[in-house]
Scaffold this motif. Structure first.
Motif, PDB file in Angstrom:
ATOM      1  N   GLY A   3       0.799  -1.215   0.000  1.00 33.77           N
ATOM      2  CA  GLY A   3       0.000   0.000   0.000  1.00 33.77           C
ATOM      3  C   GLY A   3       0.835   1.269   0.000  1.00 33.77           C
ATOM      4  N   GLU A   4       2.143   1.144  -0.193  1.00 29.67           N
ATOM      5  CA  GLU A   4       3.031   2.305  -0.219  1.00 29.67           C
ATOM      6  C   GLU A   4       3.074   2.905  -1.625  1.00 29.67           C
ATOM      7  N   VAL A   5       4.009   3.820  -1.862  1.00 28.02           N
ATOM      8  CA  VAL A   5       4.183   4.446  -3.165  1.00 28.02           C
ATOM      9  C   VAL A   5       4.436   3.356  -4.201  1.00 28.02           C
ATOM     10  N   LEU A   6       3.748   3.468  -5.348  1.00 29.80           N
ATOM     11  CA  LEU A   6       3.887   2.466  -6.402  1.00 29.80           C
ATOM     12  C   LEU A   6       5.077   2.772  -7.293  1.00 29.80           C
ATOM     13  N   SER A  48       5.074   1.787 -17.686  1.00 30.09           N
ATOM     14  CA  SER A  48       5.014   3.188 -18.095  1.00 30.09           C
ATOM     15  C   SER A  48       4.941   3.326 -19.612  1.00 30.09           C
ATOM     16  N   VAL A  49       4.135   4.279 -20.072  1.00 27.42           N
ATOM     17  CA  VAL A  49       4.119   4.638 -21.486  1.00 27.42           C
ATOM     18  C   VAL A  49       5.291   5.576 -21.760  1.00 27.42           C
ATOM     19  N   ILE A  50       5.475   6.550 -20.885  1.00 30.87           N
ATOM     20  CA  ILE A  50       6.622   7.465 -20.946  1.00 30.87           C
ATOM     21  C   ILE A  50       7.228   7.492 -19.542  1.00 30.87           C
ATOM     22  N   LYS A  51       8.310   6.795 -19.356  1.00 31.20           N
ATOM     23  CA  LYS A  51       8.910   6.679 -18.025  1.00 31.20           C
ATOM     24  C   LYS A  51       9.814   7.873 -17.742  1.00 31.20           C
ATOM     25  N   ILE A  56       5.323   5.908  -9.720  1.00 32.86           N
ATOM     26  CA  ILE A  56       4.155   6.216 -10.542  1.00 32.86           C
ATOM     27  C   ILE A  56       3.534   7.493  -9.997  1.00 32.86           C
ATOM     28  N   GLU A  57       3.417   8.487 -10.837  1.00 32.58           N
ATOM     29  CA  GLU A  57       2.867   9.767 -10.422  1.00 32.58           C
ATOM     30  C   GLU A  57       1.406   9.897 -10.837  1.00 32.58           C
ATOM     31  N   CYS A  62      -0.361   4.365 -18.334  1.00 34.55           N
ATOM     32  CA  CYS A  62       0.338   3.101 -18.157  1.00 34.55           C
ATOM     33  C   CYS A  62      -0.332   2.003 -18.969  1.00 34.55           C
ATOM     34  N   ARG A  63       0.398   0.923 -19.147  1.00 35.13           N
ATOM     35  CA  ARG A  63      -0.129  -0.304 -19.721  1.00 35.13           C
ATOM     36  C   ARG A  63      -0.252  -1.283 -18.561  1.00 35.13           C
ATOM     37  N   ILE A  64      -1.284  -2.122 -18.593  1.00 38.23           N
ATOM     38  CA  ILE A  64      -1.546  -3.034 -17.477  1.00 38.23           C
ATOM     39  C   ILE A  64      -1.358  -4.471 -17.951  1.00 38.23           C
ATOM     40  N   GLU A  65      -0.408  -5.160 -17.321  1.00 37.01           N
ATOM     41  CA  GLU A  65      -0.108  -6.551 -17.664  1.00 37.01           C
ATOM     42  C   GLU A  65      -0.604  -7.468 -16.554  1.00 37.01           C
ATOM     43  N   HIS A  66      -1.280  -8.542 -16.924  1.00 33.26           N
ATOM     44  CA  HIS A  66      -1.669  -9.561 -15.956  1.00 33.26           C
ATOM     45  C   HIS A  66      -0.464 -10.469 -15.751  1.00 33.26           C
TER      46      HIS A  66
END
Length: 90
Positions: A3-6, A48-51, A56-57, A62-66
């Motif tokens: 639950g901290e900063v991602l 990230s799309v543009i890191k 993560i701000e 973003c793109r989401i991968e399972h």
């Protein structure tokens, strides 16, 4: 998953705000909601799309991968739902 900063590419779980259930992807690619946070099918990775930074701000794309299946979530405006695809973004 504390639950901290991602951070980018860290394992995360996505929680539905209204039901408080976790997003889950089954083997057939369908998306469901799950009560348990211990199910490995509820784990995702954000790319990230543009890191620009490691963290993560707010308001970043973003793109989401399972994680278990290696599939990617994409949205379909015509179907008003999320679709799991096998597209690779490398």
């Amino acid at each position: 998953m504390t639950g901290e900063v991602l951070l980018w590419e860290q394992h995360v779980r996505v929680r539905h705000m209204i039901t408080r259930k976790y997003l889950k992807v089954l083997k057939d690619g369908s998306i469901h909601l799950e009560d348990s946070n211990s199910d490995p099918l509820t784990v995702f990775r954000l790319h990230s799309v543009i890191k620009e930074k490691n963290e993560i701000e707010y308001e970043t794309y973003c793109r989401i991968e399972h994680v278990v299946s290696g599939r990617w979530i994409s949205a379909s405006a015509s179907k008003h739902m999320c679709i799991i695809s096998m597209r690779c973004f490398h």
